[in-house]
Design an enzyme around this catalytic site. Structure first.
Site, PDB file in Angstrom:
ATOM      1  NE  ARG A 152     -18.718  51.142  14.425  1.00 47.24           N
ATOM      2  CZ  ARG A 152     -17.824  50.329  13.879  1.00 47.24           C
ATOM      3  NH1 ARG A 152     -16.546  50.528  14.055  1.00 47.24           N
ATOM      4  NH2 ARG A 152     -18.210  49.307  13.156  1.00 47.24           N
TER       5      ARG A 152
ATOM      6  CD  GLU B 142     -12.837  62.979   2.077  1.00 48.58           C
ATOM      7  OE1 GLU B 142     -13.861  63.664   1.894  1.00 48.58           O
ATOM      8  OE2 GLU B 142     -11.797  63.069   1.398  1.00 48.58           O
TER       9      GLU B 142
ATOM     10  CB  ALA C  47     -20.500  55.218   6.758  1.00 46.91           C
TER      11      ALA C  47
ATOM     12  CG  ASP D 187     -15.760  40.806   8.258  1.00 47.90           C
ATOM     13  OD1 ASP D 187     -14.699  40.660   7.639  1.00 47.90           O
ATOM     14  OD2 ASP D 187     -16.136  40.037   9.159  1.00 47.90           O
TER      15      ASP D 187
ATOM     16  N   GLY E   1     -21.989  42.456  10.059  1.00 48.76           N
ATOM     17  CA  GLY E   1     -21.607  43.531  10.976  1.00 48.76           C
ATOM     18  C   GLY E   1     -22.367  44.820  10.754  1.00 48.76           C
TER      19      GLY E   1
HETATM   20  C1  LIG Z   1     -18.365  32.566  26.095  1.00 53.08           C
HETATM   21  C2  LIG Z   1     -17.555  32.238  24.901  1.00 53.08           C
HETATM   22  C3  LIG Z   1     -18.204  32.810  23.707  1.00 53.08           C
HETATM   23  C4  LIG Z   1     -17.445  32.491  22.463  1.00 53.08           C
HETATM   24  C5  LIG Z   1     -18.315  32.779  21.288  1.00 53.08           C
HETATM   25  C6  LIG Z   1     -17.527  32.745  20.068  1.00 53.08           C
HETATM   26  C7  LIG Z   1     -18.394  32.795  18.857  1.00 53.08           C
HETATM   27  C8  LIG Z   1     -17.722  33.632  17.870  1.00 53.08           C
HETATM   28  C9  LIG Z   1     -18.343  33.519  16.522  1.00 53.08           C
HETATM   29  C10 LIG Z   1     -17.943  34.697  15.745  1.00 53.08           C
HETATM   30  C11 LIG Z   1     -18.672  34.787  14.464  1.00 53.08           C
HETATM   31  C12 LIG Z   1     -18.255  36.006  13.774  1.00 53.08           C
HETATM   32  C13 LIG Z   1     -19.012  36.229  12.534  1.00 53.08           C
HETATM   33  C14 LIG Z   1     -18.474  37.477  11.910  1.00 53.08           C
HETATM   34  C15 LIG Z   1     -19.177  38.518  11.654  1.00 53.08           C
HETATM   35  C16 LIG Z   1     -18.528  39.758  11.129  1.00 53.08           C
HETATM   36  O1  LIG Z   1     -18.836  39.905   9.772  1.00 53.08           O
HETATM   37  C17 LIG Z   1     -19.036  40.954  11.928  1.00 53.08           C
HETATM   38  C18 LIG Z   1     -18.417  42.269  11.413  1.00 53.08           C
HETATM   39  O2  LIG Z   1     -17.026  42.228  11.426  1.00 53.08           O
HETATM   40  P1  LIG Z   1     -16.127  43.569  11.452  1.00 53.08           P
HETATM   41  O3  LIG Z   1     -16.705  44.508  10.448  1.00 53.08           O
HETATM   42  O4  LIG Z   1     -14.726  43.152  11.092  1.00 53.08           O
HETATM   43  O5  LIG Z   1     -16.234  44.111  12.824  1.00 53.08           O
HETATM   44  N1  LIG Z   1     -18.657  40.776  13.314  1.00 53.08           N
HETATM   45  C19 LIG Z   1     -19.533  40.578  14.277  1.00 53.08           C
HETATM   46  O6  LIG Z   1     -20.723  40.617  14.077  1.00 53.08           O
HETATM   47  C20 LIG Z   1     -18.977  40.324  15.678  1.00 53.08           C
HETATM   48  C21 LIG Z   1     -19.637  39.159  16.355  1.00 53.08           C
HETATM   49  C22 LIG Z   1     -18.936  38.915  17.676  1.00 53.08           C
HETATM   50  C23 LIG Z   1     -19.739  38.019  18.553  1.00 53.08           C
HETATM   51  C24 LIG Z   1     -19.126  37.817  19.908  1.00 53.08           C
HETATM   52  N1  LIG Z   2     -14.367  57.321   6.764  1.00 57.30           N
HETATM   53  C1  LIG Z   2     -15.326  56.672   7.405  1.00 57.30           C
HETATM   54  N2  LIG Z   2     -15.968  57.264   8.448  1.00 57.30           N
HETATM   55  C2  LIG Z   2     -16.937  56.598   9.129  1.00 57.30           C
HETATM   56  N3  LIG Z   2     -17.337  55.354   8.851  1.00 57.30           N
HETATM   57  C3  LIG Z   2     -16.733  54.717   7.822  1.00 57.30           C
HETATM   58  C4  LIG Z   2     -15.695  55.343   7.058  1.00 57.30           C
HETATM   59  N4  LIG Z   2     -15.286  54.463   6.102  1.00 57.30           N
HETATM   60  C5  LIG Z   2     -16.032  53.343   6.262  1.00 57.30           C
HETATM   61  N5  LIG Z   2     -16.899  53.493   7.292  1.00 57.30           N
HETATM   62  C6  LIG Z   2     -17.870  52.508   7.849  1.00 57.30           C
HETATM   63  O1  LIG Z   2     -17.320  52.014   9.062  1.00 57.30           O
HETATM   64  C7  LIG Z   2     -18.003  50.819   9.426  1.00 57.30           C
HETATM   65  C8  LIG Z   2     -17.055  49.820  10.056  1.00 57.30           C
HETATM   66  O2  LIG Z   2     -16.033  49.525   9.170  1.00 57.30           O
HETATM   67  P1  LIG Z   2     -15.112  48.257   9.266  1.00 57.30           P
HETATM   68  O3  LIG Z   2     -14.020  48.493   8.301  1.00 57.30           O
HETATM   69  O4  LIG Z   2     -15.915  47.057   9.118  1.00 57.30           O
HETATM   70  O5  LIG Z   2     -14.511  48.323  10.743  1.00 57.30           O
HETATM   71  P2  LIG Z   2     -14.868  47.433  12.027  1.00 57.30           P
HETATM   72  O6  LIG Z   2     -14.359  46.066  11.712  1.00 57.30           O
HETATM   73  O7  LIG Z   2     -14.117  48.079  13.138  1.00 57.30           O
HETATM   74  O8  LIG Z   2     -16.344  47.456  12.199  1.00 57.30           O
HETATM   75  C9  LIG Z   2     -18.634  50.310   8.147  1.00 57.30           C
HETATM   76  O9  LIG Z   2     -20.021  50.455   8.303  1.00 57.30           O
HETATM   77  C10 LIG Z   2     -18.121  51.243   7.073  1.00 57.30           C
HETATM   78  O10 LIG Z   2     -19.122  51.456   6.104  1.00 57.30           O
END
Ligand SMILES: CCCCCCCCCCCCC/C=C/[C@@H](O)[C@H](COP(=O)(O)O)NC(=O)CCCCC
Ligand SMILES: Nc1ncnc2c1ncn2[C@@H]1O[C@H](COP(=O)(O)OP(=O)(O)O)[C@@H](O)[C@H]1O
Ligand SMILES: [Ca+2]
Length: 489
Positions: free
Chosen positions: A257, A123, A125, A150, A450
């Site tokens: 977001r 419900e 973060a 992640d 992230g």
């Molecule tokens: C011009 C071409 C550019 C291509 C660049 C590609 C490089 C991509 C590398 C990505 C590394 C990602 C590392 C992952 C990090 C994740 O933990 C984090 C959170 O994920 P989530 O919670 O699922 O959203 N993601 C990021 O920080 C996104 C990084 C994106 C950068 C473009």
């Molecule tokens: N019910 C919720 N409402 C708002 N934020 C939340 C909820 N549940 C988890 N979160 C938070 O949302 C953020 C993004 O979650 P994540 O699952 O990684 O999605 P995304 O990959 O889109 O970033 C995290 O910081 C997590 O702690």
């Protein structure tokens, strides 16, 4: 193999249809015949698994019952299979499809495999983290599943690791503490924006594949980095700790977001064009006496020998082998620590293609100040076969610990030395005192899987194989696999 059977049940032939060799066939109903339905894992393209079903005809009910009970007993005897799971769903991760993905694709498979679940839709973060820390009856479960990205996985890791240390009386604020490994395995159903932890441990971001890895009870150990500031614990990191480029992308993307996963592309382009660099000092402890290095061509795959070998070294052996601390001062576009490859759909080979999931090290990547064009060459190489480290302004080191201090957190004596060396007060010092002047900022933020870290000066250490996932690492395709024939099993 029995280990890849999901479930068996007894049916009857009254429906008048049965399936043989993967094909449905019309048959005349013969009431004396009974059927045994078996669901099993079938491998399809690009590391995806499907749950397929085959029906066997059995001439007698008693024989069929014997088959079913004998196979069911064998499945129950498989030690690694979970029977009770605690599931957390982030309804707002990625494209906000977590709840639907779980209900439509995952829950029916868990039910088929006879797994009991307790499901909590978060419900707010940190709901999952706090529930795991204080309320969850962990003895009632064989594993925890998170549905999200992640960030959601990170919540579950924080809750489980915190609870494990608290039960074992370990002080997690001490950067030197030897943390206790967690008993419960964690499953990831990908429903986030990057999902790189799922991609790098399974080979694909597919909810059905992940659910099947959970059902068959896979186990993949993983390293966890702890991040401290002045002997105070800040966070754990499993995938990427990034200062500069990835920190700035994240800070900008959090304000967008509403765009969903596309926010990273938008903020990535914007941050690339901004081209900020940051000054500071990086100190690191190189990992010595281990197999593998970040420039070799080996990849961490299912049953990885490097992880097995390096993971067996005891803490004291590691400390004996490790080299001296080294220090690098400079201007950096990016400082990244990749504790795993960080492969994801944006970059299928990842930030550090030869990094290992469970070898007790992290790959420290230093991208020094360079032109926009050179930085673009570096970034583009993440998406091609070319080596992103084979550039004069990029260094990569496999390390056990590292520290970072941004320039203006340096001690007065260090600053004085800098001022004497450079003979002038630098721009960014002025900017810190006068943020309204509009020139380049002196500080970035750390992107920790992230999530934005509030401190810039940090100390990081790797905890070898602290957690386990319901995964097995990316499988090398078997040479005899033929996906052109849909009936091949
Ligand atoms: C011009 C071409 C550019 C291509 C660049 C590609 C490089 C991509 C590398 C990505 C590394 C990602 C590392 C992952 C990090 C994740 O933990 C984090 C959170 O994920 P989530 O919670 O699922 O959203 N993601 C990021 O920080 C996104 C990084 C994106 C950068 C473009
Ligand atoms: N019910 C919720 N409402 C708002 N934020 C939340 C909820 N549940 C988890 N979160 C938070 O949302 C953020 C993004 O979650 P994540 O699952 O990684 O999605 P995304 O990959 O889109 O970033 C995290 O910081 C997590 O702690
Ligand atoms: Ca590692």
């Amino acid at each position: 193999a029995v280990s890849e059977i999901v479930a068996v049940t007894q049916g009857d032939a009254a429906s008048g249809r049965h399936r043989n060799d993967g094909r449905w066939q019309k048959m005349s109903p013969r009431t004396e015949e009974v059927q045994e339905h078996m669901s099993y894992v079938e491998r399809t393209r690009q590391h995806r698994w499907r749950c397929s079903e085959v029906t066997f005809q059995c001439p007698e009910g008693a024989l069929c019952r014997l088959w079913v009970s004998s196979i069911t007993e064998q499945l129950q005897a498989l030690a690694g299979r979970p029977k009770r799971l605690l599931v957390y769903i982030n309804p707002f991760g990625g494209k906000q499809q977590g709840r639907r993905v779980y209900e439509q694709k995952v829950s029916p498979l868990f039910a088929r495999a006879g797994i009991a679940t307790h499901v909590i839709v978060t419900e707010y973060a940190n709901h999952a983290r706090d529930h795991l820390r204080t309320q969850a009856e962990l003895d009632d479960f064989d594993g925890v599943v998170c549905v999200g990205g992640d960030g959601m996985f990170s919540e579950v890791v924080h809750g489980l690791v915190w609870r494990t240390q608290s039960d074992a009386g370990v002080d997690h604020h001490s950067p030197e503490a030897e943390l206790q490994p967690c008993r419960l395995r964690i499953g990831i159903i990908p429903a986030g924006s990057t999902d790189c932890i799922c991609f790098a441990t399974v080979g694909t971001n597919d909810p059905v594949t992940s659910a099947l890895h959970i059902i068959v009870g896979d186990s993949q150990p993983m390293d966890v980095c702890s991040v401290h500031h002045n002997n105070t614990f800040l966070r754990y990191s499993i995938s990427l700790l990034g200062y500069g480029f990835y920190g700035d992308v994240l800070t900008d993307s959090e304000r967008k977001r509403w765009m969903g996963p596309a926010r990273y592309d938008f903020s990535g382009l914007k941050t690339f064009l901004t081209h900020h660099y940051y000054e500071g000092t990086v100190s690191y402890l190189p990992a010595r006496g281990i197999m593998g290095n970040p420039r070799d061509r080996t990849k961490c795959r299912a049953g990885c020998l490097v992880c097995q070998h390096n993971g067996r070294l005891h803490q004291e052996q590691r400390a004996e082998c490790d080299g001296e601390w080294r220090t690098v001062r400079g201007k950096f576009l990016a400082i990244n620590a990749a504790s795993m490859s960080c492969a994801c759909p944006r970059s299928p080979k990842g930030l550090s293609p030869a990094a290992h999931l469970a070898d007790g090290t992290t790959d420290l990547i230093l991208v020094r100040k360079c032109s926009r064009l050179d930085f673009l060459r570096h970034l583009l190489r993440h998406t091609s076969k070319d080596d992103q480290f084979d550039l004069a302004f990029v260094d990569v080191h496999r390390v056990r610990r590292f520290r970072f201090t941004p320039r203006y957190c340096q001690s007065d004596s260090e600053l004085e030395l800098d001022l004497r060396e450079n003979g002038k007060r630098l721009f960014s010092q002025i900017c810190r005192d006068h943020p309204a002047c509009g020139c380049a900022p002196a500080y970035s933020s750390w992107n920790c899987d992230g999530e934005i870290l509030t401190h810039t000066a940090i100390e990081v250490g790797v905890h070898c194989q602290l957690i386990r996932l319901f995964a097995r690492g990316i499988e090398e395709p078997a040479v005899f696999e033929d996906f052109t024939n849909p009936c091949a099993i």
